[in-house]
Design a protein around this motif. Structure first.
Motif, mmCIF file in Angstrom:
data_model
loop_
_atom_site.group_PDB
_atom_site.id
_atom_site.type_symbol
_atom_site.label_atom_id
_atom_site.label_comp_id
_atom_site.label_asym_id
_atom_site.label_seq_id
_atom_site.Cartn_x
_atom_site.Cartn_y
_atom_site.Cartn_z
ATOM 1 N N UNK A 206 0.808 -1.230 0.000
ATOM 2 C CA UNK A 206 0.000 0.000 0.000
ATOM 3 C C UNK A 206 0.839 1.278 0.000
ATOM 4 N N UNK A 207 2.035 1.232 -0.562
ATOM 5 C CA UNK A 207 2.879 2.425 -0.689
ATOM 6 C C UNK A 207 2.594 3.066 -2.048
ATOM 7 N N UNK A 208 1.427 3.668 -2.192
ATOM 8 C CA UNK A 208 0.956 4.108 -3.498
ATOM 9 C C UNK A 208 1.770 5.278 -4.068
ATOM 10 N N UNK A 209 2.121 6.252 -3.245
ATOM 11 C CA UNK A 209 2.910 7.389 -3.729
ATOM 12 C C UNK A 209 4.290 6.942 -4.190
ATOM 13 N N UNK A 210 4.906 6.049 -3.418
ATOM 14 C CA UNK A 210 6.219 5.535 -3.794
ATOM 15 C C UNK A 210 6.147 4.628 -5.013
ATOM 16 N N UNK A 211 5.019 3.951 -5.179
ATOM 17 C CA UNK A 211 4.800 3.168 -6.395
ATOM 18 C C UNK A 211 4.881 4.070 -7.617
ATOM 19 N N UNK A 212 4.176 5.198 -7.562
ATOM 20 C CA UNK A 212 4.168 6.123 -8.698
ATOM 21 C C UNK A 212 5.553 6.713 -8.939
ATOM 22 N N UNK A 213 6.263 7.046 -7.842
ATOM 23 C CA UNK A 213 7.615 7.597 -7.978
ATOM 24 C C UNK A 213 8.553 6.571 -8.602
ATOM 25 N N UNK A 214 8.452 5.332 -8.154
ATOM 26 C CA UNK A 214 9.305 4.254 -8.674
ATOM 27 C C UNK A 214 9.001 4.010 -10.148
ATOM 28 N N UNK A 215 7.713 3.946 -10.467
ATOM 29 C CA UNK A 215 7.295 3.698 -11.845
ATOM 30 C C UNK A 215 7.775 4.823 -12.764
ATOM 31 N N UNK A 216 7.734 6.046 -12.271
ATOM 32 C CA UNK A 216 8.181 7.187 -13.071
ATOM 33 C C UNK A 216 9.676 7.081 -13.405
ATOM 34 N N UNK A 217 10.479 6.704 -12.412
ATOM 35 C CA UNK A 217 11.922 6.538 -12.645
ATOM 36 C C UNK A 217 12.163 5.422 -13.657
ATOM 37 N N UNK A 218 11.429 4.322 -13.515
ATOM 38 C CA UNK A 218 11.591 3.210 -14.459
ATOM 39 C C UNK A 218 11.265 3.636 -15.888
ATOM 40 N N UNK A 219 10.198 4.422 -16.053
ATOM 41 C CA UNK A 219 9.816 4.858 -17.396
ATOM 42 C C UNK A 219 10.867 5.791 -17.993
ATOM 43 N N UNK A 220 11.384 6.701 -17.188
ATOM 44 C CA UNK A 220 12.415 7.624 -17.666
ATOM 45 C C UNK A 220 13.668 6.860 -18.082
ATOM 46 N N UNK A 221 14.071 5.877 -17.264
ATOM 47 C CA UNK A 221 15.246 5.082 -17.599
ATOM 48 C C UNK A 221 15.008 4.275 -18.873
ATOM 49 N N UNK A 222 13.785 3.787 -19.053
ATOM 50 C CA UNK A 222 13.463 3.021 -20.253
ATOM 51 C C UNK A 222 13.555 3.902 -21.499
ATOM 52 N N UNK A 223 13.047 5.147 -21.376
ATOM 53 C CA UNK A 223 13.122 6.085 -22.499
ATOM 54 C C UNK A 223 14.582 6.393 -22.828
ATOM 55 N N UNK A 224 15.395 6.609 -21.808
ATOM 56 C CA UNK A 224 16.817 6.871 -22.028
ATOM 57 C C UNK A 224 17.484 5.715 -22.774
ATOM 58 N N UNK A 225 17.162 4.498 -22.327
ATOM 59 C CA UNK A 225 17.787 3.317 -22.932
ATOM 60 C C UNK A 225 17.359 3.106 -24.380
ATOM 61 N N UNK A 226 16.178 3.630 -24.730
ATOM 62 C CA UNK A 226 15.670 3.450 -26.083
ATOM 63 C C UNK A 226 15.923 4.661 -26.979
ATOM 64 N N UNK A 227 16.611 5.656 -26.482
ATOM 65 C CA UNK A 227 16.832 6.880 -27.255
ATOM 66 C C UNK A 227 17.652 6.575 -28.498
ATOM 67 N N UNK A 228 17.428 7.318 -29.613
ATOM 68 C CA UNK A 228 18.196 7.086 -30.858
ATOM 69 C C UNK A 228 19.693 7.220 -30.647
ATOM 70 N N UNK A 229 20.099 8.159 -29.793
ATOM 71 C CA UNK A 229 21.526 8.363 -29.549
ATOM 72 C C UNK A 229 22.152 7.109 -28.963
ATOM 73 N N UNK A 230 21.469 6.521 -27.984
ATOM 74 C CA UNK A 230 22.007 5.306 -27.362
ATOM 75 C C UNK A 230 22.048 4.166 -28.375
ATOM 76 N N UNK A 231 21.005 4.062 -29.202
ATOM 77 C CA UNK A 231 20.966 2.988 -30.191
ATOM 78 C C UNK A 231 22.106 3.144 -31.190
ATOM 79 N N UNK A 232 22.341 4.400 -31.638
ATOM 80 C CA UNK A 232 23.417 4.655 -32.592
ATOM 81 C C UNK A 232 24.768 4.337 -31.971
ATOM 82 N N UNK A 233 24.948 4.739 -30.718
ATOM 83 C CA UNK A 233 26.217 4.483 -30.049
ATOM 84 C C UNK A 233 26.447 2.975 -29.910
#
Length: 238
Positions: A206-233
């Motif tokens: 029932x840590x709902x606020x921390x769930x959202x914070x954790x999920x947000x970090x995961x999504x940002x990291x996923x976007x970073x990992x999928x960025x065109x720059x990273x793929x090109x590198x």
């Protein structure tokens, strides 16, 4: 403030809606961090160390609500590797410590005599809501979560192998969770790896606020990992 500390602060302000869940949360907390001090004549005082004032107040209220007992809070200055302030909740025999230990399953009656039981008492985790509450209490007692910016790791430290096995079994009653056990510094640890599993655990507790914070970090990291720059590198590195 660390991610673990913020998570514990949120959970310490959660009020379990059912009486059975209050008992399960108290049981999880005492089972993971409680110690017993001899008080004479075969009686014991329960001592529960809490990392923060919020956790101490939370369990003082839970014990008062469920058992009608006003636990005492002592402030202790701890020195050493983990120096700082610790808040010890104490329940002595005059406040029915033995009855509490019996109800949460740490003391069992066998052959007319009290004996100590290891592991988790099945009677306090019969329903799914009580298993959630037990995990919440266990995490507040001895759990930690790595900041998701640094890695994905969740663990609860147990005092015995038997307790660790029971905790692993309890966690596995929830879908898609696959906890593992390891020994570290003479203690057993039940842990989860992987962001999705840890997200599920935050929701379970029932840590709902921390769930959202954790999920947000995961999504940002996923976007970073999928960025065109990273793929090109990555292509250039092959």
């Amino acid at each position: 403030m660390s991610f673990s500390r913020t998570t514990k602060d949120e959970l310490a302000h959660y009020d379990a809606p059912k009486e059975c869940c209050k008992l399960a949360e108290i049981a999880g907390f005492i089972r993971m961090c409680g110690t017993l001090e001899l008080a004479g004549k075969g009686k014991f005082t329960i001592v529960m160390p809490a990392d923060t004032p919020a956790i101490a107040r939370h369990f003082k209220k839970l014990v008062k609500d469920y058992f009608g007992v006003d636990a005492e809070i002592e402030i202790e200055e701890v020195k050493g590797l983990k120096s700082g302030t610790r808040y010890n909740l104490r329940i002595d025999p005059d406040n029915n410590s033995e009855a509490i230990l019996l109800e949460i399953g740490i003391i069992m009656v066998r052959g007319g005599k009290n004996t100590f039981a290891d592991g988790i008492n099945e009677s306090v985790i019969k329903s799914k809501c009580c298993r959630r509450s037990f995990l919440r209490g266990a995490f507040l007692a001895s759990g930690s979560i790595t900041d998701p910016e640094k890695g994905y790791h969740f663990e609860i430290t147990c005092t015995t192998e038997s307790l660790a096995r029971d905790l692993k079994k309890l966690i596995r009653t929830f879908d898609d969770l696959n906890p593992k056990i390891r020994e570290r510094k003479n203690k057993m640890s039940v842990y989860l790896k992987g962001g999705t599993q840890i997200l599920d655990m935050l929701a379970i507790m029932q840590a709902h606020s921390q769930y959202l914070a954790y999920d947000n970090v995961m999504m940002i990291k996923d976007v970073r990992n999928r960025s065109p720059y990273r793929a090109l590198r990555s292509i250039k590195e092959i």
